[in-house]
Design a protein around this motif. Structure first.
Motif, PDB file in Angstrom:
ATOM      1  N   GLU A 173       0.714  -1.256   0.099  1.00  0.00           N
ATOM      2  CA  GLU A 173       0.036   0.040  -0.028  1.00  0.00           C
ATOM      3  C   GLU A 173       0.788   1.369  -0.026  1.00  0.00           C
ATOM      4  O   GLU A 173       0.404   2.343   0.028  1.00  0.00           O
ATOM      5  CB  GLU A 173      -1.006   0.021   1.223  1.00  0.00           C
ATOM      6  CG  GLU A 173      -1.973  -0.958   1.425  1.00  0.00           C
ATOM      7  CD  GLU A 173      -2.855  -0.984   0.218  1.00  0.00           C
ATOM      8  OE1 GLU A 173      -3.429   0.161  -0.379  1.00  0.00           O
ATOM      9  OE2 GLU A 173      -3.369  -2.011  -0.486  1.00  0.00           O
ATOM     10  N   ALA A 174       1.943   1.344   0.202  1.00  0.00           N
ATOM     11  CA  ALA A 174       3.006   2.305   0.199  1.00  0.00           C
ATOM     12  C   ALA A 174       3.008   3.182  -0.984  1.00  0.00           C
ATOM     13  O   ALA A 174       3.300   4.361  -0.966  1.00  0.00           O
ATOM     14  CB  ALA A 174       4.487   1.908   0.585  1.00  0.00           C
ATOM     15  N   TRP A 175       2.876   2.564  -2.364  1.00  0.00           N
ATOM     16  CA  TRP A 175       2.742   3.243  -3.300  1.00  0.00           C
ATOM     17  C   TRP A 175       1.945   4.498  -3.463  1.00  0.00           C
ATOM     18  O   TRP A 175       1.988   5.285  -4.223  1.00  0.00           O
ATOM     19  CB  TRP A 175       2.479   2.315  -4.532  1.00  0.00           C
ATOM     20  CG  TRP A 175       1.124   1.975  -4.523  1.00  0.00           C
ATOM     21  CD1 TRP A 175       0.597   0.808  -3.953  1.00  0.00           C
ATOM     22  CD2 TRP A 175      -0.107   2.445  -5.178  1.00  0.00           C
ATOM     23  NE1 TRP A 175      -0.763   0.535  -4.221  1.00  0.00           N
ATOM     24  CE2 TRP A 175      -1.248   1.531  -4.669  1.00  0.00           C
ATOM     25  CE3 TRP A 175      -0.372   3.544  -5.839  1.00  0.00           C
ATOM     26  CZ2 TRP A 175      -2.447   1.925  -5.146  1.00  0.00           C
ATOM     27  CZ3 TRP A 175      -1.658   3.836  -6.299  1.00  0.00           C
ATOM     28  CH2 TRP A 175      -2.710   2.947  -5.832  1.00  0.00           C
TER      29      TRP A 175
ATOM     30  N   GLY B 150       3.986  10.271  -7.877  1.00  0.00           N
ATOM     31  CA  GLY B 150       2.834  11.291  -8.252  1.00  0.00           C
ATOM     32  C   GLY B 150       1.646  11.310  -7.575  1.00  0.00           C
ATOM     33  O   GLY B 150       0.619  11.940  -7.554  1.00  0.00           O
ATOM     34  N   PHE B 151       1.586  10.018  -6.932  1.00  0.00           N
ATOM     35  CA  PHE B 151       0.363   9.551  -6.226  1.00  0.00           C
ATOM     36  C   PHE B 151       0.164  10.126  -4.818  1.00  0.00           C
ATOM     37  O   PHE B 151      -0.655  10.331  -4.235  1.00  0.00           O
ATOM     38  CB  PHE B 151       0.179   7.998  -5.909  1.00  0.00           C
ATOM     39  CG  PHE B 151       0.196   7.370  -7.186  1.00  0.00           C
ATOM     40  CD1 PHE B 151      -0.743   7.173  -7.762  1.00  0.00           C
ATOM     41  CD2 PHE B 151       1.433   6.805  -7.439  1.00  0.00           C
ATOM     42  CE1 PHE B 151      -0.952   6.492  -9.126  1.00  0.00           C
ATOM     43  CE2 PHE B 151       1.278   5.931  -8.890  1.00  0.00           C
ATOM     44  CZ  PHE B 151       0.109   5.707  -9.729  1.00  0.00           C
ATOM     45  N   ALA B 152       1.182  10.980  -4.367  1.00  0.00           N
ATOM     46  CA  ALA B 152       1.455  11.385  -3.123  1.00  0.00           C
ATOM     47  C   ALA B 152       0.952  12.967  -3.184  1.00  0.00           C
ATOM     48  O   ALA B 152       0.479  13.416  -1.948  1.00  0.00           O
ATOM     49  CB  ALA B 152       2.933  11.568  -2.711  1.00  0.00           C
ATOM     50  N   ARG B 153       0.547  13.528  -4.281  1.00  0.00           N
ATOM     51  CA  ARG B 153       0.100  14.830  -4.382  1.00  0.00           C
ATOM     52  C   ARG B 153      -1.412  14.777  -3.933  1.00  0.00           C
ATOM     53  O   ARG B 153      -2.369  13.999  -4.709  1.00  0.00           O
ATOM     54  CB  ARG B 153       0.521  15.344  -5.552  1.00  0.00           C
ATOM     55  CG  ARG B 153       0.278  17.130  -5.770  1.00  0.00           C
ATOM     56  CD  ARG B 153       0.420  17.296  -7.160  1.00  0.00           C
ATOM     57  NE  ARG B 153      -0.113  16.896  -8.206  1.00  0.00           N
ATOM     58  CZ  ARG B 153      -1.548  17.618  -8.641  1.00  0.00           C
ATOM     59  NH1 ARG B 153      -1.823  18.534  -8.041  1.00  0.00           N
ATOM     60  NH2 ARG B 153      -2.168  16.822  -9.594  1.00  0.00           N
TER      61      ARG B 153
END
Length: 81
Positions: free
Chosen positions: A34-36, A41-44
């Motif tokens: 689940e860390a991805w 780009g998913f962290a924004r």
């Protein structure tokens, strides 16, 4: 499919969860998968304006073209309701 070993729990909110589980003697073996969600780009975070205005420019242009074609092919009749 990317290798799940490339994702790290360190530096994500999952690290806090792992620490809380470790205090109870537990471990989440799927946390790395689940860390991805928190990297790259998913962290924004997604803002409302990004969602609402993403295709607004092209959508409005298509609306204007469709409106122009409609009035050009079938002009409005005057005097009728």
């Amino acid at each position: 499919m990317p290798d799940p070993k490339q994702w790290r729990v360190e530096g994500t909110p999952l690290e806090f969860t792992q620490e809380r589980l470790a205090r109870r003697g537990l471990r989440d073996p799927w946390a790395r998968n689940e860390a991805w969600r928190y990297m790259g780009g998913f962290a924004r975070p997604v803002a409302f304006k990004d969602v609402f205005f993403r295709g607004f420019k092209w959508g409005f242009a298509a609306f204007v073209v469709a409106l122009g074609v409609e009035y050009a092919l079938s002009p409005p009749k005057k005097g009728h309701h």
